[in-house]
Design an enzyme around this catalytic site. Structure first.
Site, mmCIF file in Angstrom:
data_model
loop_
_atom_site.group_PDB
_atom_site.id
_atom_site.type_symbol
_atom_site.label_atom_id
_atom_site.label_comp_id
_atom_site.label_asym_id
_atom_site.label_seq_id
_atom_site.Cartn_x
_atom_site.Cartn_y
_atom_site.Cartn_z
ATOM 1 N N LYS A 191 0.819 -1.216 0.000
ATOM 2 C CA LYS A 191 0.000 0.000 0.000
ATOM 3 C C LYS A 191 0.858 1.273 0.000
ATOM 4 O O LYS A 191 2.067 1.229 0.282
ATOM 5 C CB LYS A 191 -0.933 -0.023 1.209
ATOM 6 C CG LYS A 191 -1.959 -1.168 1.151
ATOM 7 C CD LYS A 191 -2.943 -1.042 2.301
ATOM 8 C CE LYS A 191 -3.986 -2.138 2.254
ATOM 9 N NZ LYS A 191 -5.008 -1.965 3.310
ATOM 10 N N TYR A 211 -12.435 -1.949 -4.075
ATOM 11 C CA TYR A 211 -12.951 -2.119 -2.710
ATOM 12 C C TYR A 211 -14.470 -2.045 -2.653
ATOM 13 O O TYR A 211 -15.032 -1.765 -1.583
ATOM 14 C CB TYR A 211 -12.327 -1.076 -1.782
ATOM 15 C CG TYR A 211 -10.925 -1.438 -1.306
ATOM 16 C CD1 TYR A 211 -10.708 -2.564 -0.520
ATOM 17 C CD2 TYR A 211 -9.825 -0.648 -1.625
ATOM 18 C CE1 TYR A 211 -9.441 -2.903 -0.065
ATOM 19 C CE2 TYR A 211 -8.550 -0.982 -1.166
ATOM 20 C CZ TYR A 211 -8.372 -2.103 -0.387
ATOM 21 O OH TYR A 211 -7.117 -2.439 0.070
ATOM 22 N N ASN A 265 -1.928 0.076 6.822
ATOM 23 C CA ASN A 265 -1.488 -1.218 7.348
ATOM 24 C C ASN A 265 -0.593 -1.980 6.374
ATOM 25 O O ASN A 265 -0.531 -3.200 6.398
ATOM 26 C CB ASN A 265 -2.698 -2.055 7.808
ATOM 27 C CG ASN A 265 -3.651 -2.384 6.684
ATOM 28 O OD1 ASN A 265 -3.473 -1.907 5.568
ATOM 29 N ND2 ASN A 265 -4.653 -3.195 6.969
ATOM 30 N N HIS A 324 -2.256 -5.475 1.562
ATOM 31 C CA HIS A 324 -3.572 -6.104 1.395
ATOM 32 C C HIS A 324 -3.353 -7.504 0.850
ATOM 33 O O HIS A 324 -2.436 -7.730 0.056
ATOM 34 C CB HIS A 324 -4.421 -5.304 0.389
ATOM 35 C CG HIS A 324 -5.602 -6.067 -0.119
ATOM 36 N ND1 HIS A 324 -6.800 -6.122 0.563
ATOM 37 C CD2 HIS A 324 -5.762 -6.850 -1.223
ATOM 38 C CE1 HIS A 324 -7.647 -6.897 -0.112
ATOM 39 N NE2 HIS A 324 -7.033 -7.343 -1.196
ATOM 40 N N GLU A 331 -9.535 -10.589 -7.850
ATOM 41 C CA GLU A 331 -8.585 -9.495 -7.601
ATOM 42 C C GLU A 331 -7.366 -9.591 -8.515
ATOM 43 O O GLU A 331 -6.835 -8.574 -8.958
ATOM 44 C CB GLU A 331 -8.162 -9.498 -6.125
ATOM 45 C CG GLU A 331 -9.306 -9.121 -5.203
ATOM 46 C CD GLU A 331 -8.908 -9.024 -3.734
ATOM 47 O OE1 GLU A 331 -9.767 -8.661 -2.927
ATOM 48 O OE2 GLU A 331 -7.741 -9.317 -3.397
HETATM 49 P P1 CMP Z 1 -7.447 -4.503 3.451
HETATM 50 O O1 CMP Z 1 -6.943 -5.864 3.696
HETATM 51 O O2 CMP Z 1 -6.855 -3.732 2.322
HETATM 52 O O3 CMP Z 1 -9.027 -4.562 3.223
HETATM 53 C C1 CMP Z 1 -9.870 -3.469 3.468
HETATM 54 C C2 CMP Z 1 -9.171 -2.388 4.225
HETATM 55 O O4 CMP Z 1 -10.029 -1.495 4.906
HETATM 56 C C3 CMP Z 1 -8.322 -2.995 5.320
HETATM 57 O O5 CMP Z 1 -7.218 -3.650 4.773
HETATM 58 C C4 CMP Z 1 -8.028 -1.806 6.189
HETATM 59 O O6 CMP Z 1 -6.904 -1.071 5.749
HETATM 60 C C5 CMP Z 1 -9.286 -0.986 5.994
HETATM 61 N N1 CMP Z 1 -10.113 -1.083 7.187
HETATM 62 C C6 CMP Z 1 -10.677 -2.168 7.692
HETATM 63 N N2 CMP Z 1 -11.353 -1.876 8.824
HETATM 64 C C7 CMP Z 1 -11.175 -0.564 9.024
HETATM 65 C C8 CMP Z 1 -11.626 0.329 10.026
HETATM 66 N N3 CMP Z 1 -12.368 -0.083 11.040
HETATM 67 N N4 CMP Z 1 -11.226 1.601 9.911
HETATM 68 C C9 CMP Z 1 -10.476 2.019 8.864
HETATM 69 N N5 CMP Z 1 -10.028 1.207 7.873
HETATM 70 C C10 CMP Z 1 -10.375 -0.080 7.969
#
Ligand code: CMP
Length: 140
Positions: free
Chosen positions: A11, A51, A114, A117, A128
């Site tokens: 990311k 998404y 984070n 993904h 995907e």
């Molecule tokens: P990802 O695995 O990319 O899938 C969806 C993303 O949404 C997830 O990682 C997080 O980065 C984001 N996400 C999930 N839950 C939350 C939350 N409660 N608040 C903000 N971002 C979130």
């Protein structure tokens, strides 16, 4: 041995912090084969489409804004039980809850930023992967 594929995204936060080389090393050391890989910048429409499953969630707009804030690296990873294995290697969505020696613990900052993904099922991995890569790009 049944090899499977999963879609990984490094990311914008991890690219901005120049962690992508370390993440690629980490993945190869864990035994993943990087079948395909490209650096790109998503448009708003593309991030919203990727998404789409989260479009009703309160964090959707922030998630899209974050994912278009910089370059990403999309990867197709191959391993036995690739989807499940990569989810273990990434760690919990929230880096604060992630186990030691997981990508999100090592390189993530918070639940949004984070670092990586990964697909959550074989069915979604197929969707995907085809979002980012053509069959011609999946060299084995
Ligand atoms: P990802 O695995 O990319 O899938 C969806 C993303 O949404 C997830 O990682 C997080 O980065 C984001 N996400 C999930 N839950 C939350 C939350 N409660 N608040 C903000 N971002 C979130």
């Amino acid at each position: 041995m049944s090899l499977k594929k999963t879609l990984s995204i490094i990311k914008p936060d991890a690219i901005e912090s120049k962690y992508h080389g370390k993440i690629i090393d980490f993945l190869e050391n864990k035994g993943f084969k990087i079948v395909a890989q490209k650096k790109l910048k998503l448009s708003k429409v593309q991030a919203e489409a990727f998404y789409d499953i989260h479009k009703e969630r309160p964090f959707f707009k922030d998630l899209v804004d974050f994912m278009i804030s910089g370059e990403i690296v999309a990867q197709v990873l191959e391993a036995e039980n690739a989807v499940l294995f990569y989810r273990e290697v990434m760690g919990d969505t929230n880096p604060e809850k992630a186990e030691n020696d997981t990508l999100r613990k090592l390189y993530g900052t918070n639940i949004q930023c984070n670092a990586v993904h990964g697909s959550d099922s074989d069915e979604n991995a197929t969707k995907e992967i085809s979002f980012f890569f053509s069959n011609l790009e999946l060299i084995n």
